[in-house]
Design a protein around this motif. Structure first.
Motif, short mmCIF file in Angstrom:
data_model
loop_
_atom_site.label_atom_id
_atom_site.label_comp_id
_atom_site.label_asym_id
_atom_site.label_seq_id
_atom_site.Cartn_x
_atom_site.Cartn_y
_atom_site.Cartn_z
N GLU A 137 0.85 -1.19 0.00
CA GLU A 137 0.00 0.00 0.00
C GLU A 137 0.88 1.24 0.00
OE1 GLU A 137 -3.26 -0.06 2.87
OE2 GLU A 137 -2.88 -2.21 3.17
N ILE A 138 0.59 2.16 -0.92
CA ILE A 138 1.36 3.39 -1.05
C ILE A 138 0.44 4.59 -0.93
CG2 ILE A 138 2.60 4.84 -2.73
CD1 ILE A 138 3.96 2.40 -3.78
N LYS A 139 0.88 5.58 -0.15
CA LYS A 139 0.18 6.86 -0.08
C LYS A 139 1.19 7.98 -0.27
CE LYS A 139 -2.09 6.99 3.88
NZ LYS A 139 -3.09 7.38 4.92
N ILE A 140 0.83 8.98 -1.05
CA ILE A 140 1.62 10.19 -1.18
C ILE A 140 0.86 11.30 -0.47
CG2 ILE A 140 2.80 11.78 -2.75
CD1 ILE A 140 3.78 8.95 -3.09
N VAL A 141 1.51 11.95 0.49
CA VAL A 141 0.82 12.96 1.30
C VAL A 141 1.60 14.27 1.30
CG1 VAL A 141 -0.22 11.20 2.79
CG2 VAL A 141 1.95 12.26 3.46
N ASP A 142 0.88 15.37 1.57
CA ASP A 142 1.55 16.66 1.68
C ASP A 142 2.09 16.82 3.10
OD1 ASP A 142 -0.57 17.40 3.35
OD2 ASP A 142 -1.58 18.59 1.82
N GLU A 193 0.97 14.20 -8.25
CA GLU A 193 1.32 15.22 -7.26
C GLU A 193 2.43 14.70 -6.35
OE1 GLU A 193 -2.48 17.86 -6.26
OE2 GLU A 193 -2.83 15.75 -5.77
N SER A 194 3.43 15.55 -6.10
CA SER A 194 4.61 15.14 -5.35
C SER A 194 4.46 15.43 -3.86
CB SER A 194 5.84 15.88 -5.89
OG SER A 194 7.00 15.48 -5.21
#
Length: 543
Positions: A357-362, A372-373
């Protein structure tokens, strides 16, 4: 409670495809029986079969028990790339002891840090390696009196030559959920974080990597990087090599020249290295002729790979380039061998397990969409839930079980991962955020620049300023760099403030650019400057 939680995790994962219910040591001995007559390890012109390695592992495990090592003992294992590392790694796990994966380059402060964190009672090392006498560490540990069992192996002998190997020992039961070994977090120091990897999660991690690499029984895996390195341990590494009956070819030193010669001599088919090594290899291939036609796959991981370097490797047309991103804490992503060139050049691929499971967060923890980076958070069957004996685990893990990697990344629409640097490496210049790897990717394409690194340096007025360390064939002026970046349409606030000419970039013990050291050097250099502040600085330092 922890055991019950582990049981729930195991029960949910043991039904998934690829999960092995055994332990690493017993699986290795099964492989030694299955592939008995095949070449297992090649080292210093010696070819050793699986049956012989299996026999030596059993003798080593008996000898370690008779020496006083016990189940659950934590043992710092500090050996270079040789047969003794293989024997001790599997021998310790066979008796239920837990090896701590020290690198040959670690010294007393780092070793003591591992001992103190893990409460280690054992230490195994070689007498000397690359000019260093390990008796210096041994003497310190004896004085400290925390480590009771110490073995120092002569570099010309096998560990079994000096052990009592009389078969009078009973081996303990080793559970799939037990800790197999303790790995080290990246950028290790004397206060390094220890990563507990279980037998089950690491066997699964390795199996998924082997499948993604399409590793075969006739593959010859060349290990140039240290065997304790997570990249070389199981991605596919020596563990994956053994699981398929392949051959592990050991380079005694982390030397590209020796590596290229070994490829020629033994027709190696598989090689894993970090970007700094790949750059050096490209330079050597331009200067001398090496036959690397046997090489089937070249894996690059462990650090950021510039697209220009990836393209140079692809253009050799000698092998399939496979980009890899992995953390010793868990997640492993790889490009497919069949991926388009554009994907292999730019991305680090997709997770090897469908259950990752991968999440990209601010910076506020808000979920970001593909493209979005932000910071990469991970969770899955082989990602840890906590560091070993670390009182600050809440800093690194979210309440819902995700590990905070500290890496800045984004996902493409197709789900390919792109690592763009470290969140903590962001340069904050007057409130503007600059990603060092972005500037590095531009500058590595600039004529005459052979290598570079970008770091943030402290500044009273702006918080941080941008320093560039350059390895080049000639003196590169700051105005040249700024003008070049302007032509590449780089925003003005991202233009470097200082340039430092260096002969080589310092590396950490695992081959990554040592940016902490560069910051120290940069700060030293700035203290010696007596330049007035100008709007277009031309500051240039030779280090």
């Amino acid at each position: 409670y922890r055991r019950q939680r582990q049981m729930c995790i195991r029960d949910s994962y043991q039904l998934i495809d690829g999960w092995n219910k055994g332990n690493i040591a017993d699986e290795m001995l099964k492989w030694c029986e299955k592939f008995s007559d095949s070449a297992c390890v090649i080292y210093e012109n010696n070819i050793i079969t699986y049956s012989k390695i299996g026999e030596l592992i059993k003798k080593t495990s008996v000898g370690l028990l008779n020496k006083g090592f016990k189940p659950k003992d934590k043992v710092v294992l500090q050996l270079p790339n040789n047969i003794n590392f293989i024997l001790c790694f599997f021998g310790l796990m066979k008796i239920g002891a837990i090896p701590i994966m020290a690198l040959p380059a670690h010294r007393i402060n780092e070793i003591k840090g591992m001992v103190n964190t893990a409460k280690a009672t054992g230490y195994i090392c070689q007498n000397r390696y690359m000019g260093f006498e390990y008796s210096q560490i041994v003497n310190e540990l004896i004085t400290d009196d925390k480590v009771k069992n110490i073995i120092q192996i002569n570099d010309q002998e096998l560990i079994v030559d000096n052990l009592d190997i009389e078969e009078k020992s009973i081996f303990p039961y080793i559970d799939n959920l037990d800790i197999a070994f303790l790995s080290l977090s990246g950028g290790t120091t004397g206060m390094s974080k220890l990563i507990p990897r279980t037998h089950g999660d690491y066997l699964y991690d390795t199996e998924m990597s082997v499948r993604r690499c399409h590793f075969q029984s006739n593959d010859i895996y060349l290990a140039i990087l240290p065997l304790p390195h997570n990249f070389i341990l199981g991605h596919p590494g020596f563990l994956g090599t053994f699981s398929r009956g392949g051959t592990l070819l050991l380079s005694q030193y982390p030397d590209i020249n020796e590596g290229l010669e070994l490829i020629e001599k033994y027709k190696a088919t598989f090689l894993s290295m970090v970007p700094s090594m790949a750059k050096l290899m490209l330079e050597m291939l331009k200067e001398d002729e090496y036959d690397i036609s046997s090489l089937r796959v070249l894996q690059i991981g462990g650090a950021f790979l510039e697209e220009s370097v990836a393209q140079e490797l692809i253009d050799l047309k000698s092998f399939t380039l496979q980009q890899v991103f992995g953390v010793a804490e868990g997640l492993n992503t790889m490009t497919e061998l069949s991926d388009q060139e554009e994907i292999i050049r730019v991305f680090q691929g997709k997770p090897t397990s469908p259950y990752d499971e991968i999440k990209i967060v601010d910076e506020n923890g808000n979920f970001l969409n593909n493209g979005e980076s932000g910071e990469l958070l991970i969770k899955g069957p082989y990602t840890i839930r906590s560091y070993y004996n670390n009182p600050e685990n809440e800093k690194y893990f979210t309440k819902d079980g995700y590990y905070r990697t500290g890496d800045r990344a984004f996902l493409s629409k197709e789900g390919n991962l792109k690592i763009s640097g470290r969140v903590t490496e962001l340069i904050n210049k007057s409130g503007e955020k600059i990603i060092p790897s972005e500037l590095e990717s531009y500058l590595n394409k600039m004529e005459d620049i052979r290598d570079c690194a970008v770091v943030g340096l402290p500044d009273e007025n702006q918080g941080e300023v941008i320093g560039v360390f350059v390895v080049a064939d000639r003196k590169i002026e700051l105005f040249e760099v700024r003008e070049y970046l302007r032509k590449e349409s780089v925003a003005s606030f991202k233009l470097p403030d200082y340039i430092f000419m260096v002969d080589t970039l310092p590396l950490t013990k695992i081959g990554k650019v040592d940016k902490k050291r560069l910051v120290e050097v940069g700060k030293e250099g700035l203290l010696n400057l007596s330049l007035i502040h100008i709007s277009e600085p031309t500051r240039h330092l030779r280090i």
